[in-house]
Scaffold this motif. Sequence first.
Motif, PDB file in Angstrom:
ATOM      1  N   PRO A 115       0.580  -1.297  -0.087  1.00 25.53           N
ATOM      2  CA  PRO A 115       0.067   0.123   0.006  1.00 25.53           C
ATOM      3  C   PRO A 115       0.878   1.285   0.024  1.00 25.53           C
ATOM      4  O   PRO A 115       0.503   2.378  -0.492  1.00 25.53           O
ATOM      5  CB  PRO A 115      -0.764  -0.161   1.298  1.00 25.53           C
ATOM      6  N   ALA A 116       1.915   1.256   0.711  1.00 19.25           N
ATOM      7  CA  ALA A 116       2.888   2.381   0.777  1.00 19.25           C
ATOM      8  C   ALA A 116       3.504   2.647  -0.557  1.00 19.25           C
ATOM      9  O   ALA A 116       3.487   3.876  -0.916  1.00 19.25           O
ATOM     10  CB  ALA A 116       3.799   2.240   1.614  1.00 19.25           C
ATOM     11  N   LEU A 117       3.982   1.700  -1.337  1.00 15.94           N
ATOM     12  CA  LEU A 117       4.433   1.759  -2.805  1.00 15.94           C
ATOM     13  C   LEU A 117       3.236   2.167  -3.568  1.00 15.94           C
ATOM     14  O   LEU A 117       3.510   3.149  -4.535  1.00 15.94           O
ATOM     15  CB  LEU A 117       5.230   0.675  -3.009  1.00 15.94           C
ATOM     16  N   ALA A 118       2.086   1.866  -3.515  1.00 19.10           N
ATOM     17  CA  ALA A 118       0.931   2.198  -4.409  1.00 19.10           C
ATOM     18  C   ALA A 118       0.783   3.455  -4.201  1.00 19.10           C
ATOM     19  O   ALA A 118       0.842   4.462  -5.307  1.00 19.10           O
ATOM     20  CB  ALA A 118      -0.345   1.422  -4.069  1.00 19.10           C
ATOM     21  N   TYR A 119       0.712   4.223  -2.988  1.00 18.76           N
ATOM     22  CA  TYR A 119       0.606   5.743  -2.874  1.00 18.76           C
ATOM     23  C   TYR A 119       1.730   6.450  -3.530  1.00 18.76           C
ATOM     24  O   TYR A 119       1.512   7.390  -4.019  1.00 18.76           O
ATOM     25  CB  TYR A 119       0.658   5.994  -1.388  1.00 18.76           C
TER      26      TYR A 119
ATOM     27  N   ASN B  85       0.586   8.948  -9.643  1.00 23.15           N
ATOM     28  CA  ASN B  85       0.756  10.341 -10.197  1.00 23.15           C
ATOM     29  C   ASN B  85      -0.170  11.360  -9.825  1.00 23.15           C
ATOM     30  O   ASN B  85      -1.531  10.985  -9.322  1.00 23.15           O
ATOM     31  CB  ASN B  85       0.566  10.324 -11.580  1.00 23.15           C
ATOM     32  N   ASP B  86       0.279  12.329  -9.014  1.00 25.03           N
ATOM     33  CA  ASP B  86      -0.495  13.463  -8.555  1.00 25.03           C
ATOM     34  C   ASP B  86      -0.140  14.831  -9.066  1.00 25.03           C
ATOM     35  O   ASP B  86       0.808  15.373  -8.766  1.00 25.03           O
ATOM     36  CB  ASP B  86      -0.288  13.463  -6.775  1.00 25.03           C
ATOM     37  N   ALA B  87      -1.154  15.295  -9.631  1.00 28.20           N
ATOM     38  CA  ALA B  87      -0.885  16.712 -10.411  1.00 28.20           C
ATOM     39  C   ALA B  87      -0.593  17.814  -9.522  1.00 28.20           C
ATOM     40  O   ALA B  87       0.036  18.954  -9.881  1.00 28.20           O
ATOM     41  CB  ALA B  87      -1.552  17.047 -11.362  1.00 28.20           C
ATOM     42  N   ASN B  88      -1.172  17.763  -8.425  1.00 34.26           N
ATOM     43  CA  ASN B  88      -1.235  18.639  -7.511  1.00 34.26           C
ATOM     44  C   ASN B  88      -0.161  18.901  -6.447  1.00 34.26           C
ATOM     45  O   ASN B  88       0.255  19.866  -5.745  1.00 34.26           O
ATOM     46  CB  ASN B  88      -2.534  18.724  -6.388  1.00 34.26           C
ATOM     47  N   GLU B  89       0.812  17.672  -6.755  1.00 34.00           N
ATOM     48  CA  GLU B  89       2.018  17.912  -5.571  1.00 34.00           C
ATOM     49  C   GLU B  89       3.246  18.613  -6.181  1.00 34.00           C
ATOM     50  O   GLU B  89       3.218  18.745  -7.630  1.00 34.00           O
ATOM     51  CB  GLU B  89       2.465  16.508  -5.261  1.00 34.00           C
TER      52      GLU B  89
END
Length: 135
Positions: free
Chosen positions: A51-55, A59-63
């Motif tokens: 789960p940690a790796l999945a997070y 991709n997160d465009a807001n970071e």
Amino acid sequence: MNRRVEKYFPDILKMVNKEFYEEIKGQGIPSEYKGYISTFGAMVIQNGLIPALAYFEKNDANEKGNRKRISNIVKNFLKVKGIIKINDNKKLCQYLSEEVQSKRMVKDKLREIENKVIDISIAIKLALRTFLEEK
């Protein structure tokens, strides 16, 4: 410093230097990455490795930074050390999930990798501290 972390540190330092080469030569490593690596180790301990790796691999465009760079260092280290045999285009969480579900990897082996990843994350945290932070 833990002996395993001490053993991993020289290789991790080279990988961090390679991954963040442009930032190191320019303004320095953005402070977001120090926050990301601090969060990563805690997430692995609390939620488990997959789960940690999945997070961290999404991709997160807001970071402001790219969390994937942390998971790339972990993946490359595990691959170079021969702990896993993974294709470059496959995500580490996907690889581990498939290996466990297909019974090619037993839970004990996953736990062993998880413990190594925690040590690797500590080594990455120490390596990031050796370089100047962005101003």
